[in-house]
Every structure is written in structure tokens, then in C-alpha cells.
Design a protein around this motif. Sequence first.
Motif, PDB file in Angstrom:
ATOM      1  N   SER A 190       0.805  -1.226   0.000  1.00 40.12           N
ATOM      2  CA  SER A 190       0.000   0.000   0.000  1.00 40.12           C
ATOM      3  C   SER A 190       0.836   1.271   0.000  1.00 40.12           C
ATOM      4  O   SER A 190       0.322   2.362  -0.262  1.00 40.12           O
ATOM      5  N   GLY A 191       2.132   1.136   0.322  1.00 41.63           N
ATOM      6  CA  GLY A 191       2.994   2.311   0.389  1.00 41.63           C
ATOM      7  C   GLY A 191       2.716   3.194   1.595  1.00 41.63           C
ATOM      8  O   GLY A 191       3.039   4.386   1.578  1.00 41.63           O
ATOM      9  N   SER A 192       2.141   2.626   2.658  1.00 43.33           N
ATOM     10  CA  SER A 192       1.821   3.396   3.861  1.00 43.33           C
ATOM     11  C   SER A 192       2.512   2.773   5.074  1.00 43.33           C
ATOM     12  O   SER A 192       3.324   1.853   4.939  1.00 43.33           O
ATOM     13  N   GLU A 193       2.170   3.273   6.257  1.00 39.28           N
ATOM     14  CA  GLU A 193       2.722   2.732   7.492  1.00 39.28           C
ATOM     15  C   GLU A 193       2.188   1.318   7.734  1.00 39.28           C
ATOM     16  O   GLU A 193       1.057   1.007   7.351  1.00 39.28           O
ATOM     17  N   PRO A 194       2.991   0.469   8.391  1.00 35.65           N
ATOM     18  CA  PRO A 194       2.498  -0.879   8.701  1.00 35.65           C
ATOM     19  C   PRO A 194       1.233  -0.819   9.552  1.00 35.65           C
ATOM     20  O   PRO A 194       1.189  -0.103  10.563  1.00 35.65           O
ATOM     21  N   PRO A 195       0.177  -1.518   9.183  1.00 36.37           N
ATOM     22  CA  PRO A 195      -1.081  -1.478   9.955  1.00 36.37           C
ATOM     23  C   PRO A 195      -0.982  -2.280  11.248  1.00 36.37           C
ATOM     24  O   PRO A 195      -0.130  -3.171  11.386  1.00 36.37           O
ATOM     25  N   ASN A 196      -1.845  -1.945  12.188  1.00 34.52           N
ATOM     26  CA  ASN A 196      -1.947  -2.712  13.431  1.00 34.52           C
ATOM     27  C   ASN A 196      -2.850  -3.919  13.175  1.00 34.52           C
ATOM     28  O   ASN A 196      -4.030  -3.765  12.889  1.00 34.52           O
ATOM     29  N   LEU A 197      -2.284  -5.114  13.298  1.00 31.05           N
ATOM     30  CA  LEU A 197      -3.023  -6.328  12.963  1.00 31.05           C
ATOM     31  C   LEU A 197      -3.604  -7.029  14.187  1.00 31.05           C
ATOM     32  O   LEU A 197      -4.048  -8.176  14.088  1.00 31.05           O
ATOM     33  N   SER A 198      -3.620  -6.352  15.337  1.00 30.46           N
ATOM     34  CA  SER A 198      -4.111  -7.002  16.552  1.00 30.46           C
ATOM     35  C   SER A 198      -5.582  -7.398  16.431  1.00 30.46           C
ATOM     36  O   SER A 198      -6.028  -8.379  17.025  1.00 30.46           O
ATOM     37  N   LEU A 199      -6.355  -6.635  15.643  1.00 29.56           N
ATOM     38  CA  LEU A 199      -7.779  -6.937  15.488  1.00 29.56           C
ATOM     39  C   LEU A 199      -7.985  -8.285  14.789  1.00 29.56           C
ATOM     40  O   LEU A 199      -8.984  -8.975  15.033  1.00 29.56           O
ATOM     41  N   VAL A 200      -7.053  -8.666  13.937  1.00 28.74           N
ATOM     42  CA  VAL A 200      -7.153  -9.956  13.242  1.00 28.74           C
ATOM     43  C   VAL A 200      -7.145 -11.097  14.259  1.00 28.74           C
ATOM     44  O   VAL A 200      -7.971 -12.020  14.210  1.00 28.74           O
ATOM     45  N   PHE A 201      -6.213 -11.017  15.195  1.00 36.11           N
ATOM     46  CA  PHE A 201      -6.100 -12.069  16.213  1.00 36.11           C
ATOM     47  C   PHE A 201      -7.290 -12.043  17.166  1.00 36.11           C
ATOM     48  O   PHE A 201      -7.764 -13.084  17.605  1.00 36.11           O
ATOM     49  N   THR A 202      -7.787 -10.849  17.476  1.00 34.26           N
ATOM     50  CA  THR A 202      -8.955 -10.732  18.350  1.00 34.26           C
ATOM     51  C   THR A 202     -10.158 -11.434  17.732  1.00 34.26           C
ATOM     52  O   THR A 202     -10.880 -12.185  18.409  1.00 34.26           O
ATOM     53  N   VAL A 203     -10.393 -11.214  16.440  1.00 34.85           N
ATOM     54  CA  VAL A 203     -11.506 -11.872  15.744  1.00 34.85           C
ATOM     55  C   VAL A 203     -11.319 -13.387  15.778  1.00 34.85           C
ATOM     56  O   VAL A 203     -12.276 -14.142  16.023  1.00 34.85           O
ATOM     57  N   ALA A 204     -10.093 -13.844  15.552  1.00 36.87           N
ATOM     58  CA  ALA A 204      -9.817 -15.277  15.541  1.00 36.87           C
ATOM     59  C   ALA A 204     -10.048 -15.914  16.910  1.00 36.87           C
ATOM     60  O   ALA A 204     -10.387 -17.099  16.992  1.00 36.87           O
ATOM     61  N   CYS A 205      -9.881 -15.151  17.991  1.00 38.35           N
ATOM     62  CA  CYS A 205     -10.060 -15.696  19.342  1.00 38.35           C
ATOM     63  C   CYS A 205     -11.505 -15.630  19.815  1.00 38.35           C
ATOM     64  O   CYS A 205     -11.910 -16.404  20.682  1.00 38.35           O
ATOM     65  N   VAL A 206     -12.288 -14.703  19.278  1.00 38.26           N
ATOM     66  CA  VAL A 206     -13.672 -14.539  19.713  1.00 38.26           C
ATOM     67  C   VAL A 206     -14.581 -15.586  19.078  1.00 38.26           C
ATOM     68  O   VAL A 206     -15.546 -16.054  19.696  1.00 38.26           O
ATOM     69  N   LEU A 207     -14.286 -16.001  17.847  1.00 40.50           N
ATOM     70  CA  LEU A 207     -15.182 -16.907  17.116  1.00 40.50           C
ATOM     71  C   LEU A 207     -15.211 -18.356  17.615  1.00 40.50           C
ATOM     72  O   LEU A 207     -16.266 -18.997  17.549  1.00 40.50           O
ATOM     73  N   PRO A 208     -14.103 -18.951  18.095  1.00 36.07           N
ATOM     74  CA  PRO A 208     -14.140 -20.370  18.476  1.00 36.07           C
ATOM     75  C   PRO A 208     -15.256 -20.781  19.436  1.00 36.07           C
ATOM     76  O   PRO A 208     -15.893 -21.817  19.207  1.00 36.07           O
ATOM     77  N   PRO A 209     -15.546 -20.030  20.520  1.00 38.85           N
ATOM     78  CA  PRO A 209     -16.656 -20.478  21.382  1.00 38.85           C
ATOM     79  C   PRO A 209     -17.990 -20.576  20.645  1.00 38.85           C
ATOM     80  O   PRO A 209     -18.805 -21.458  20.935  1.00 38.85           O
ATOM     81  N   VAL A 210     -18.217 -19.650  19.702  1.00 43.60           N
ATOM     82  CA  VAL A 210     -19.472 -19.671  18.943  1.00 43.60           C
ATOM     83  C   VAL A 210     -19.551 -20.937  18.087  1.00 43.60           C
ATOM     84  O   VAL A 210     -20.569 -21.647  18.079  1.00 43.60           O
ATOM     85  N   THR A 211     -18.468 -21.228  17.386  1.00 46.82           N
ATOM     86  CA  THR A 211     -18.482 -22.405  16.511  1.00 46.82           C
ATOM     87  C   THR A 211     -18.398 -23.706  17.299  1.00 46.82           C
ATOM     88  O   THR A 211     -18.815 -24.752  16.804  1.00 46.82           O
ATOM     89  N   MET A 212     -17.862 -23.660  18.507  1.00 47.85           N
ATOM     90  CA  MET A 212     -17.895 -24.862  19.350  1.00 47.85           C
ATOM     91  C   MET A 212     -19.336 -25.246  19.666  1.00 47.85           C
ATOM     92  O   MET A 212     -19.694 -26.427  19.678  1.00 47.85           O
ATOM     93  N   ILE A 213     -20.172 -24.244  19.926  1.00 48.24           N
ATOM     94  CA  ILE A 213     -21.585 -24.517  20.233  1.00 48.24           C
ATOM     95  C   ILE A 213     -22.320 -25.011  18.990  1.00 48.24           C
ATOM     96  O   ILE A 213     -23.011 -26.036  19.017  1.00 48.24           O
TER      97      ILE A 213
END
Length: 455
Positions: free
Chosen positions: A57-80
Motif C-alpha cells: 500500500s505504500g503506507s505505514e504498517p497497519p496494526n493487525l491485533s484486530l485480526v487475532f482478536t476476531v480469531a479468538c472470539v469466534l471459536p466459542p461460537v463455533t464450538m456450540i
Amino acid sequence: MGSSKQMTQLSATQQAALTQRRWVILAASCLVNLCIGALYAWSVFANPMAEHLAALSGSEPPNLSLVFTVACVLPPVTMILGGIVNDRMGPRWVVLAGGLFFGGGLFLSGFATSLPFLMVSFGVCCGLGDGLAYGATLSNAVKFFPDRAGLAGGIITASYGISSVIVPFVANGLISAFSVTDCFRMLGVVMLVVMVGAAFLIAPCPPGFTPTGWHPQRQADGGGRGVNKDWRGMLKSPVFYTMFAMLVCGSFSGLMIISSASPLAQNAVGFDAAQAAAIVSVLALFNTLGRIVSGTLSDKLGIVNTLRAVAVGFAVGMGALSMAGPASAPLFCAGICLVGFCFGSIMGVYPGFAALQFGSLHNSVNYGIMFIAFAAAGVVGPLMLNGLYESTGTYQAAFLVAACLAAAQLVLTFVYRLQNDARRARRRRRWLVAAKHPHRTYHFMREARHRHRRA
């Protein structure tokens, strides 16, 4: 309480065959969890991927913490949701879907050109696959090992945990030799093949299965023979909320430390980056060790006694961390190891704990609901740690809060035992009344059946 499913009557030959085959199913389940545990190796991919996206993109490196947060929130839902499918169709198809999501998500992440793309490929797809495969393999293994539920749960969760030790070394090597995108693609293909292949080795546990030579015993920790509550019956039980609160308290300390182990080591005791990385690996090893050791001990000492020891260990570990500083690095390391071991212990014994209390028949869905406590602790713990550090400049306040929660977990184990003792006492009184007054027996049994149906 109860189920529409009928208990399967197995012949002695079928029972013996399943008793042997369950070890193959356990091994295949471990392979699956070794793959999906790569979700927690995200920190290895984060910086190289941020630099890759910045270069595109030619910009500053983005903060990717939200990617991991989404990945951690979904497992309990799909476990059910996966648990519902698991109860109806068996674990093989749930694990197969989990493999397609997880392996496919990793593979697609190698083609990511933006943060939203990466959130869908890694955050959503890998998160969905992780919850599906983890819940199905874990609940099915516990059903196959009613005689060693703690051991089975410990081995499965240990396979999941050890992945965060192995995968970073593999990923770092691939990123150095090729690139982060190539690493995603190669790992995605390998894990897709392994998980799909392992899925066909996994078979559902027939309702009513007992290993050859083992006879069910009423447990002092709770539950008992014939107890099989679905999620509605579980949510009506006061014991569920005690167990839920115990899991929140127990997960809080571990997730708080695991989420920030490297910054903690650098800011609290002045470790350099290499030393901090070593601490992260040691933490992961003790986390894995705790899952196996405590899972085995819980089968011999009882789950409640094991959880009490874990609560004391958490309190001691967090106390040690609160007193550690640049001049007391060994104390910090001891505290980290103890917290990692205790966190692994919680994760190792809780699948069997839920099955013991509410029955194994619906454990796929029941444990998925119970696992929401883990997700809640995973959100609140790291946020509280970072918030208190920013406001006070030290980690001591967060450590002391975690120690207080460990004390609360210890108290809750006694509450749990009192609840189960009271329930058994009520049951004994009802049967004594029926025994002393035979003419009431028919009325008593009819009322018991009505309560059973209503539950």
C-alpha cells in the motif's frame, strides 16, 4: 435433562474393538489439535505480514491485533454450533469442515493484500475452523475415555498447546527462507491435508459406551451415573454458574500473562528480546505440561481437589510476579512457570469436569457454552493488564487483582462441593421416604418422571 437418543447396547466384541480403537481416535484428534493450535502462533506472522501489507500500500504498517482478536472470539461460537452438528452427525464431518476452514484460511492468508482480506482469511476462517475442530475432537475423546477423562482431555489440550511451541520455529524458518505469504500458503496446504486425513480416522463414540473391564462409579466430585443434561438442563442448574465463574477466575491469570509474556519480561525485569522470547517458550512448555500432569492427577485425586491446588498455585504464582523486579529475575521466572502450569491444568481438567457434572452425551454443546467463560477472560484479562499498566506504570496492581481472583476460585470450589452435597442429600431423603412408605413409591416415581421430562 435427558435425551431423545437411546443408549446403544454393544456386544462384548464391539466393546473390546472400540476400547482398542479409541487410542487411534485419540491420536488422530491430537494431530488435528496440533494443527489448529497454530492459531496462537499469530505473533510470528504479525510483524512480517504488517510489513508486507505496508509495502503493497505504500503506507505505514497497519496494526493487525484486530485480526487475532476476531480469531479468538469466534471459536466459542463455533464450538456450540459445531456441537449441535456433532451430536446429530458425528465428529468426523465437523472436524472435516474445521480442516477446510482452518487450512483454507491459512492458505488464503498468503494472498492477502489488505487488512479486511486478512481479517476474513485468518480471523474469520481460521477462527471458525479452530472452534469446530477443537470442540468436536475434545468432546468425542472425553466420551471414549470415561475411565480416564482427565488424561484424555489433558492429552488433547496439550497437543493444542504444544503447537504454539513447534509452529513458531517452523514458521520462522519458512519466512526466512521464502516469505511470510509463502509460509501461509505452505502451512495451509499441509494442515489442510493433515486435518482432512485425520478426520476420516475419527469415529463417533456410541452412547452408553464403556471400556472393557471398567464399570461406572458414582463420583465424589459431582454428577453420577445416568446424568445427561442438555444445554437447557445445564443452564437451569446453579452448579453451572459456579463452574462458569471458576473457569473465568482460573483462565484470567493465564490469559493475562500469555497475551503479554514478552513485554512483561522486558518491562518488569529488564530482559532483552532474546531472553523474553525464551520466557515465552518456557511458558508454553509449562502450559503444555500442566495439561497432561493435572489431567492425569484429576483421575486419581478428583477434579475438585486438583482445582483447589491449581487455585493456590495461581495465587502463589501471581504473588511471586508482583514481588519480582530487575534484581529478582529468578522469582519472575518461577512465577511465570507456575502460572503457565496452572493455566494448562485448568484447560486440561475442565472438559472432563463438564462431562462428569452434566454427562458426556451432550458435552459437545455444553462445553462450548462453558467455554464462553474462557473467551470472556481472554478479553478482560489482557485489557485490564494493559489498562492498569498505562495508569500506574507497573504491573503489580494487575498481578494482585489476578491473585484475588485465584482466591475467589478457591472459595468457589467449596461452594461447588456444598451444592453437590446438598443435591445428593435431597436425593437420599426422597429415596428414604419411598423406602419407609412403600405405598408412596408409585407416586414418588411418577413425580420423578414428570420432573425429568420438564427438565
